[in-house]
Design a protein around this motif. Structure first.
Motif, PDB file in Angstrom:
ATOM      1  N   TYR A   1      43.382 -32.794 -47.963  1.00 44.07           N
ATOM      2  CA  TYR A   1      44.022 -31.653 -47.295  1.00 44.07           C
ATOM      3  C   TYR A   1      44.973 -32.101 -46.183  1.00 44.07           C
ATOM      4  O   TYR A   1      46.009 -31.472 -45.961  1.00 44.07           O
ATOM      5  N   LYS A   2      44.645 -33.192 -45.500  1.00 45.71           N
ATOM      6  CA  LYS A   2      45.434 -33.647 -44.367  1.00 45.71           C
ATOM      7  C   LYS A   2      46.846 -34.096 -44.753  1.00 45.71           C
ATOM      8  O   LYS A   2      47.765 -34.063 -43.939  1.00 45.71           O
ATOM      9  N   VAL A   3      47.024 -34.526 -45.997  1.00 42.05           N
ATOM     10  CA  VAL A   3      48.330 -35.094 -46.377  1.00 42.05           C
ATOM     11  C   VAL A   3      49.144 -34.186 -47.290  1.00 42.05           C
ATOM     12  O   VAL A   3      50.303 -34.495 -47.594  1.00 42.05           O
ATOM     13  N   LEU A   4      48.576 -33.080 -47.739  1.00 40.22           N
ATOM     14  CA  LEU A   4      49.297 -32.227 -48.694  1.00 40.22           C
ATOM     15  C   LEU A   4      50.612 -31.701 -48.135  1.00 40.22           C
ATOM     16  O   LEU A   4      51.565 -31.482 -48.889  1.00 40.22           O
ATOM     17  N   GLY A   5      50.678 -31.508 -46.826  1.00 36.38           N
ATOM     18  CA  GLY A   5      51.891 -30.953 -46.233  1.00 36.38           C
ATOM     19  C   GLY A   5      52.853 -31.977 -45.676  1.00 36.38           C
ATOM     20  O   GLY A   5      53.828 -31.600 -45.014  1.00 36.38           O
ATOM     21  N   TRP A   6      52.602 -33.266 -45.928  1.00 36.24           N
ATOM     22  CA  TRP A   6      53.520 -34.290 -45.413  1.00 36.24           C
ATOM     23  C   TRP A   6      54.940 -34.019 -45.902  1.00 36.24           C
ATOM     24  O   TRP A   6      55.186 -33.912 -47.120  1.00 36.24           O
ATOM     25  N   PRO A   7      55.921 -33.937 -44.978  1.00 41.29           N
ATOM     26  CA  PRO A   7      57.295 -33.650 -45.391  1.00 41.29           C
ATOM     27  C   PRO A   7      58.052 -34.862 -45.926  1.00 41.29           C
ATOM     28  O   PRO A   7      59.110 -34.724 -46.562  1.00 41.29           O
ATOM     29  N   GLY A   8      57.547 -36.048 -45.653  1.00 40.08           N
ATOM     30  CA  GLY A   8      58.247 -37.256 -46.104  1.00 40.08           C
ATOM     31  C   GLY A   8      57.318 -38.445 -46.089  1.00 40.08           C
ATOM     32  O   GLY A   8      56.128 -38.330 -45.775  1.00 40.08           O
TER      33      GLY A   8
ATOM     34  N   ARG B   1      45.939 -22.874 -49.395  1.00 44.13           N
ATOM     35  CA  ARG B   1      45.364 -21.800 -48.593  1.00 44.13           C
ATOM     36  C   ARG B   1      45.257 -22.221 -47.127  1.00 44.13           C
ATOM     37  O   ARG B   1      45.582 -21.448 -46.211  1.00 44.13           O
ATOM     38  N   LEU B   2      44.820 -23.448 -46.886  1.00 42.84           N
ATOM     39  CA  LEU B   2      44.685 -23.940 -45.523  1.00 42.84           C
ATOM     40  C   LEU B   2      46.035 -24.068 -44.825  1.00 42.84           C
ATOM     41  O   LEU B   2      46.161 -23.778 -43.629  1.00 42.84           O
ATOM     42  N   ILE B   3      47.053 -24.504 -45.582  1.00 40.97           N
ATOM     43  CA  ILE B   3      48.396 -24.611 -45.011  1.00 40.97           C
ATOM     44  C   ILE B   3      48.932 -23.235 -44.641  1.00 40.97           C
ATOM     45  O   ILE B   3      49.499 -23.033 -43.560  1.00 40.97           O
ATOM     46  N   ASP B   4      48.739 -22.261 -45.536  1.00 40.39           N
ATOM     47  CA  ASP B   4      49.180 -20.887 -45.248  1.00 40.39           C
ATOM     48  C   ASP B   4      48.459 -20.334 -44.022  1.00 40.39           C
ATOM     49  O   ASP B   4      49.061 -19.662 -43.178  1.00 40.39           O
ATOM     50  N   GLU B   5      47.165 -20.611 -43.932  1.00 36.88           N
ATOM     51  CA  GLU B   5      46.364 -20.129 -42.806  1.00 36.88           C
ATOM     52  C   GLU B   5      46.864 -20.740 -41.495  1.00 36.88           C
ATOM     53  O   GLU B   5      46.987 -20.053 -40.474  1.00 36.88           O
ATOM     54  N   ALA B   6      47.165 -22.048 -41.529  1.00 34.89           N
ATOM     55  CA  ALA B   6      47.661 -22.728 -40.328  1.00 34.89           C
ATOM     56  C   ALA B   6      49.022 -22.180 -39.918  1.00 34.89           C
ATOM     57  O   ALA B   6      49.309 -22.015 -38.723  1.00 34.89           O
TER      58      ALA B   6
END
Length: 248
Positions: A196-203, A232-237
């Motif tokens: 979960y910690k890395v799913l949103g990495w932009p680069g 879901r966690l990214i949307d929540e954050a």
């Protein structure tokens, strides 16, 4: 970023053809054809990596086109996506094993593009793997393929491998068995939380070692389950961040 994937798009409806071409052009190298006979000539002359074809067309329709390319050694294993009505999918195409995807018509362009993109990403990863050095290690940039698309492609390709993600001095290791993440490590985090910690990495960058594996089982969800919960966690954050901005 446009992947190194050649797509042939076939539809006798000029409006649908142009709409899909414009949507897919940023993702792959797209050529078009308005009928099955012309498409067959293009397939023989220069086989694409992916064929996307309407099912019902005058003359040589999608089913006949599929039968012809499956009968030729050079195109027998080519991934094919068929665009078909619900009736045709239910009555004629349900359970068809020789196609990558069935997209129901009429469709929302965004939904159809997202489903086709999964196939393009998987094919792009397969081509990158074939072009990788002999040691079986593939290196790339997350600007080419973001983390979610990369994980989904490894799942769809049923890969067994070690994936290392790096960004700004941070590092995450994930181990796949037949496309499923069985173990992940990111600093002190392991398993689902590490993913979960890395799913949103932009680069950043990635390395895939197709000889790497781990017997550890720290992940409790399937790859698809991890992606869905991660979204879901990214949307929540994001919602919490927006609420904090409004409160200030």
């Amino acid at each position: 970023m446009q992947a190194n994937v050649k797509v042939l798009l076939v539809d006798d409806n000029p409006m649908v053809l142009e709409m899909l071409r414009a949507a897919l052009d940023p993702l792959a190298h797209v050529s078009t054809s308005t009928d099955g006979a012309d498409a067959l000539l293009k397939l023989i002359d220069e086989p694409p990596d992916l064929l996307i074809s309407d099912f019902r067309m005058p003359g040589l329709d999608g089913q006949q086109l599929l039968d012809k390319i499956r009968s030729r050694a050079a195109t027998a294993k080519m991934p094919v996506i068929l665009l078909a009505s619900r009736v045709d999918i239910t009555d004629k195409l349900r359970g068809l094993q020789s196609v990558e995807e069935l997209v129901e018509k009429p469709f929302f362009l965004r939904d159809a593009t997202a489903r086709i993109k999964k196939a393009i990403d998987r094919i792009a990863l397969e081509k990158m793997a074939r072009d990788a050095p002999g040691e079986g290690v593939l290196r790339g940039s997350l600007a080419q393929m973001n983390v979610m698309d990369l994980l989904q492609s490894l799942e769809l390709g049923h890969k067994t491998c070690k994936l290392v993600l790096s960004s700004d001095g941070e590092r995450c290791e994930m181990y796949f068995t037949d496309g499923q993440i069985n173990h992940a490590v990111y600093g002190p985090l392991k398993g689902d939380d590490a993913v979960y910690k890395v799913l949103g990495w932009p680069g950043g960058s990635f390395t895939i070692d197709f000889t790497g594996k781990s017997a550890e089982q720290t992940c409790t969800r399937s790859t698809q389950g991890l992606l869905m919960e991660g979204l879901r966690l990214i949307d929540e954050a994001n919602r919490d961040a927006e609420e904090n901005i409004l409160e200030t």
